[in-house]
Design a protein around this motif. Structure first.
Motif: not given
Length: 187
Positions: A136-146, A176-180, A182-187
């Motif tokens: 993720l971009e840092p801004s997206q990562r930070h917003a999701i974590l918060l 979240m769309k990007r995480v989904r 990327v995580c789908d690619a890991y499985q």
């Protein structure tokens, strides 16, 4: 000395949504109810907030009061106390979150990693999550974590990150769309 019959009548009128009754009820009881909140919260702004929220509650819930529950002033006092306790719990949880966030932010800002290597090695799911978050971009990562990890509300995030709520929502949605994906690619 408060006239309990008068207070009871005003509560009944508040249940009928008569604003003049709420105004009179506030005038008669707010000094004593403020004192209750102030003793519990030890802070003028917090006591004023508890009192305000209590009267909003009273306005919307006056229909719940019945004389067999006790005297009207005792009922109102319990509402003020509950609001004060709620504010204390909220303040404590925010302080804990802020303290946690400061500690995590130092690590996060230092190496842009959410989980330290020890925890990532000991739990493969954390390692996978870190790899997804790294995409993720840092801004997206930070917003999701918060939002998801620290439990910040949108209002708190706006105050913390100094960006409009629409921007924060977009970061979270895209992240979240990007995480989904990327995580789908890991499985």
């Amino acid at each position: 000395m408060l006239d309990e019959n008068k207070l009871q009548q005003l509560l009944f009128e508040c249940a009928e949504q008569r604003q003049a009754a709420l105004s009179e009820l506030y005038t008669l009881t707010s000094p004593k109810l403020y004192g209750v909140a102030r003793r519990l919260l030890q802070s003028h702004p917090q006591a004023a907030k508890a009192l305000q929220e209590a009267f909003v509650y009273i306005w919307y819930r006056a229909f719940e009061y019945t004389p067999d529950q006790g005297r009207p002033f005792a009922w109102m006092t319990s509402i003020v106390r509950n609001q004060a306790f709620r504010l204390m719990r909220l303040e404590t949880s925010q302080e804990k979150r802020n303290h946690l966030l400061l500690g995590e932010r130092e690590v996060y800002m230092r190496n842009d990693r959410f989980f330290d290597e020890y925890h990532a090695r000991s739990n493969p799911l954390l390692k996978e999550l870190q790899e997804c978050l790294d995409e993720l971009e840092p801004s997206q990562r930070h917003a999701i974590l918060l939002s998801y990890y620290y439990g910040y509300s949108q209002y708190e995030m706006v105050n913390k990150l100094k960006h409009p709520v629409g921007t924060l929502r977009a970061w979270i949605r895209r992240g979240m769309k990007r995480v989904r994906s990327v995580c789908d690619a890991y499985q």
